[in-house]
Design a protein around this motif. Structure first.
Motif, PDB file in Angstrom:
ATOM      1  N   VAL A 195       0.596  11.327   3.328  1.00 42.42           N
ATOM      2  CA  VAL A 195       1.666  11.783   4.194  1.00 42.42           C
ATOM      3  C   VAL A 195       1.916  13.243   3.824  1.00 42.42           C
ATOM      4  O   VAL A 195       2.181  13.545   2.669  1.00 42.42           O
ATOM      5  CB  VAL A 195       2.965  10.970   4.003  1.00 42.42           C
ATOM      6  N   THR A 196       1.821  14.144   4.789  1.00 41.06           N
ATOM      7  CA  THR A 196       2.077  15.557   4.541  1.00 41.06           C
ATOM      8  C   THR A 196       3.404  15.925   5.173  1.00 41.06           C
ATOM      9  O   THR A 196       3.560  15.855   6.400  1.00 41.06           O
ATOM     10  CB  THR A 196       0.952  16.436   5.139  1.00 41.06           C
ATOM     11  N   VAL A 197       4.376  16.287   4.341  1.00 40.90           N
ATOM     12  CA  VAL A 197       5.673  16.740   4.840  1.00 40.90           C
ATOM     13  C   VAL A 197       5.492  18.207   5.234  1.00 40.90           C
ATOM     14  O   VAL A 197       5.161  19.046   4.411  1.00 40.90           O
ATOM     15  CB  VAL A 197       6.769  16.584   3.768  1.00 40.90           C
ATOM     16  N   THR A 198       5.699  18.477   6.519  1.00 38.74           N
ATOM     17  CA  THR A 198       5.446  19.816   7.041  1.00 38.74           C
ATOM     18  C   THR A 198       6.710  20.648   7.201  1.00 38.74           C
ATOM     19  O   THR A 198       6.643  21.868   7.258  1.00 38.74           O
ATOM     20  CB  THR A 198       4.728  19.751   8.397  1.00 38.74           C
ATOM     21  N   ARG A 199       7.866  19.971   7.282  1.00 41.08           N
ATOM     22  CA  ARG A 199       9.113  20.715   7.462  1.00 41.08           C
ATOM     23  C   ARG A 199      10.270  19.910   6.915  1.00 41.08           C
ATOM     24  O   ARG A 199      10.333  18.693   7.088  1.00 41.08           O
ATOM     25  CB  ARG A 199       9.344  20.995   8.938  1.00 41.08           C
ATOM     26  N   THR A 200      11.174  20.595   6.235  1.00 45.09           N
ATOM     27  CA  THR A 200      12.427  19.978   5.798  1.00 45.09           C
ATOM     28  C   THR A 200      13.553  20.932   6.122  1.00 45.09           C
ATOM     29  O   THR A 200      13.379  22.147   6.113  1.00 45.09           O
ATOM     30  CB  THR A 200      12.441  19.694   4.274  1.00 45.09           C
ATOM     31  N   VAL A 201      14.708  20.378   6.413  1.00 45.05           N
ATOM     32  CA  VAL A 201      15.909  21.179   6.630  1.00 45.05           C
ATOM     33  C   VAL A 201      17.022  20.509   5.843  1.00 45.05           C
ATOM     34  O   VAL A 201      17.470  19.422   6.187  1.00 45.05           O
ATOM     35  CB  VAL A 201      16.281  21.278   8.126  1.00 45.05           C
ATOM     36  N   ALA A 202      17.411  21.163   4.752  1.00 48.76           N
ATOM     37  CA  ALA A 202      18.460  20.618   3.897  1.00 48.76           C
ATOM     38  C   ALA A 202      19.783  21.273   4.256  1.00 48.76           C
ATOM     39  O   ALA A 202      19.806  22.442   4.642  1.00 48.76           O
ATOM     40  CB  ALA A 202      18.135  20.872   2.427  1.00 48.76           C
ATOM     41  N   PRO A 203      20.877  20.535   4.117  1.00 51.82           N
ATOM     42  CA  PRO A 203      22.191  21.098   4.441  1.00 51.82           C
ATOM     43  C   PRO A 203      22.606  22.185   3.469  1.00 51.82           C
ATOM     44  O   PRO A 203      22.164  22.264   2.377  1.00 51.82           O
ATOM     45  CB  PRO A 203      23.113  19.889   4.355  1.00 51.82           C
ATOM     46  N   MET A 221       0.841  -1.167   0.000  1.00 51.76           N
ATOM     47  CA  MET A 221       0.000   0.000   0.000  1.00 51.76           C
ATOM     48  C   MET A 221       0.896   1.242   0.000  1.00 51.76           C
ATOM     49  O   MET A 221       1.846   1.333   0.756  1.00 51.76           O
ATOM     50  CB  MET A 221      -0.871  -0.038   1.250  1.00 51.76           C
ATOM     51  N   SER A 222       0.598   2.177  -0.869  1.00 52.39           N
ATOM     52  CA  SER A 222       1.369   3.414  -0.954  1.00 52.39           C
ATOM     53  C   SER A 222       0.540   4.593  -0.478  1.00 52.39           C
ATOM     54  O   SER A 222      -0.672   4.625  -0.655  1.00 52.39           O
ATOM     55  CB  SER A 222       1.807   3.684  -2.385  1.00 52.39           C
ATOM     56  N   TYR A 223       1.220   5.546   0.111  1.00 48.57           N
ATOM     57  CA  TYR A 223       0.612   6.794   0.553  1.00 48.57           C
ATOM     58  C   TYR A 223       0.987   7.886  -0.434  1.00 48.57           C
ATOM     59  O   TYR A 223       2.098   7.901  -0.957  1.00 48.57           O
ATOM     60  CB  TYR A 223       1.127   7.189   1.935  1.00 48.57           C
ATOM     61  N   ARG A 224       0.079   8.805  -0.677  1.00 50.06           N
ATOM     62  CA  ARG A 224       0.398   9.986  -1.477  1.00 50.06           C
ATOM     63  C   ARG A 224       1.181  10.927  -0.570  1.00 50.06           C
ATOM     64  O   ARG A 224       0.799  11.171   0.570  1.00 50.06           O
ATOM     65  CB  ARG A 224      -0.879  10.668  -1.968  1.00 50.06           C
ATOM     66  N   VAL A 225       2.290  11.449  -1.059  1.00 47.94           N
ATOM     67  CA  VAL A 225       3.116  12.377  -0.285  1.00 47.94           C
ATOM     68  C   VAL A 225       2.901  13.782  -0.831  1.00 47.94           C
ATOM     69  O   VAL A 225       2.993  14.005  -2.042  1.00 47.94           O
ATOM     70  CB  VAL A 225       4.620  12.000  -0.372  1.00 47.94           C
ATOM     71  N   GLN A 226       2.584  14.706   0.059  1.00 47.55           N
ATOM     72  CA  GLN A 226       2.428  16.110  -0.333  1.00 47.55           C
ATOM     73  C   GLN A 226       3.308  16.955   0.576  1.00 47.55           C
ATOM     74  O   GLN A 226       3.658  16.534   1.670  1.00 47.55           O
ATOM     75  CB  GLN A 226       0.961  16.538  -0.264  1.00 47.55           C
TER      76      GLN A 226
END
Length: 81
Positions: free
Chosen positions: A73-81, A1-6
């Motif tokens: 799945v809702t990505v709410t925060r990312t921190v990239a180097p 089963m896959s989740y949609r990622v936004q």
């Protein structure tokens, strides 16, 4: 089963230090990890809410929320180097 990622706008902003190729690679890694197994994939629960999680993927810190009832799945925060 896959989740949609936004991604929220804030999460997209966190990816700005990356090149377009790195963003594409990162998003593919997200889809194949937390998009398929949002409660696993090396993630840890944030606070007392099982559906709020964080993980590092391809060197990027990711915080996300799972909506299991609608397979999102809702990505709410990312921190990239």
């Amino acid at each position: 089963m896959s989740y949609r990622v936004q991604y929220t706008n804030e999460a997209e902003d966190g990816l700005k230090p990356l090149s377009s190729g790195q963003v594409r690679s990162f998003k593919n890694a997200v889809d194949s990890s937390i998009g398929r197994d949002p409660y696993g994939s090396g993630s840890v629960q944030v606070g007392g809410d099982r559906d709020r999680r964080e993980v590092t993927i391809s060197g990027v810190f990711v915080r996300y929320t799972i909506s299991a009832g609608v397979l999102v799945v809702t990505v709410t925060r990312t921190v990239a180097p």
